[in-house]
Design an enzyme around this catalytic site. Structure first.
Site, PDB file in Angstrom:
ATOM      1  N   LYS A  41      17.913  46.278  24.831  1.00 42.43           N
ATOM      2  CA  LYS A  41      18.460  47.537  25.017  1.00 42.43           C
ATOM      3  C   LYS A  41      17.871  48.603  24.780  1.00 42.43           C
ATOM      4  CE  LYS A  41      22.181  44.503  26.990  1.00 42.43           C
ATOM      5  NZ  LYS A  41      23.114  44.165  26.990  1.00 42.43           N
ATOM      6  N   GLY A  53      17.773  54.387  25.250  1.00 39.60           N
ATOM      7  CA  GLY A  53      19.510  52.875  24.640  1.00 39.60           C
ATOM      8  C   GLY A  53      19.729  53.113  26.337  1.00 39.60           C
ATOM      9  N   ALA A 164      32.613  44.158  20.139  1.00 35.25           N
ATOM     10  CA  ALA A 164      32.064  43.157  20.827  1.00 35.25           C
ATOM     11  C   ALA A 164      33.731  42.153  20.962  1.00 35.25           C
ATOM     12  CB  ALA A 164      31.012  42.192  19.952  1.00 35.25           C
ATOM     13  N   CYS A 167      35.259  44.255  23.540  1.00 32.42           N
ATOM     14  CA  CYS A 167      35.133  44.170  24.972  1.00 32.42           C
ATOM     15  C   CYS A 167      33.762  43.071  25.856  1.00 32.42           C
ATOM     16  CB  CYS A 167      34.332  45.572  25.185  1.00 32.42           C
ATOM     17  SG  CYS A 167      32.968  45.530  26.772  1.00 32.42           S
TER      18      CYS A 167
END
Length: 180
Positions: A41, A53, A164, A167
């Site tokens: 991404k 991004g 990480a 979420c």
């Protein structure tokens, strides 16, 4: 902001100690299903001098990356002019304005968040994040910039790993690109 609740990814930009870093996670979800863990991404553009991004749908990403690259070429790599032109086109084009997405673009001197509502935001403190885990990554990165001696790359990596952990739409399979 219309796109504030994108549940898709986390993209984080950090400029620190002369380095510019853009990090993105690799998770792609469809509703409550994990489809892919290693999506890319974050991209390098315009002869390796610009990073971009994306948070949003994959098809939208390809379209917007292509449009932004066209603006970079037309403006000889001038980031601010290219960002403004993309935001104008995104907001006024009948097809593009339906895209639910946000982008972060940066070079060695500037960083911008661009959205389809015409927003072009330059962060005050050289740290900005988007996507579902953006708030977590942003908070972690700001704390690390203020209270550590880590490099920009290490700050981005640690902040993304923290996001990480919190979420559910963000994983720890990171793509990190660096300028400077």
């Amino acid at each position: 902001m219309k796109n504030a609740n994108i549940h898709s990814t986390t993209i984080l930009s950090v400029r620190h100690k002369g380095k510019s870093v853009l990090a993105g996670d690799g998770q792609v979800t469809w509703g409550d299903t994990l489809l892919k863990a290693n999506a890319r991404k974050v991209r390098t553009m315009y002869k390796g001098t610009v990073l971009a991004g994306f948070a949003g749908a994959a098809a939208d990403a390809f379209t917007l990356f292509e449009k932004f690259e066209q603006h970079l070429e037309a403006n000889r790599g001038k980031l601010d002019k290219s960002a403004i032109n993309l935001a104008k086109e995104w907001r006024t084009d009948r097809f593009l304005r339906r895209l639910e997405a946000q982008m972060i673009v940066m070079d060695a001197q500037q960083t911008f968040l661009i959205s389809g509502t015409g927003d072009i935001i330059e962060p005050d403190d050289d740290v900005i994040a988007i996507g579902s885990g953006g708030g977590y990554a942003l908070a972690a990165a700001r704390a690390l910039v203020r209270h550590s001696d880590l490099s920009a790359r290490d700050i981005a990596e640690q902040a993304m790993r923290i996001a990480a952990e919190i979420c559910i739409y963000t994983n720890d399979r990171l793509i990190i690109e660096e300028l400077g």
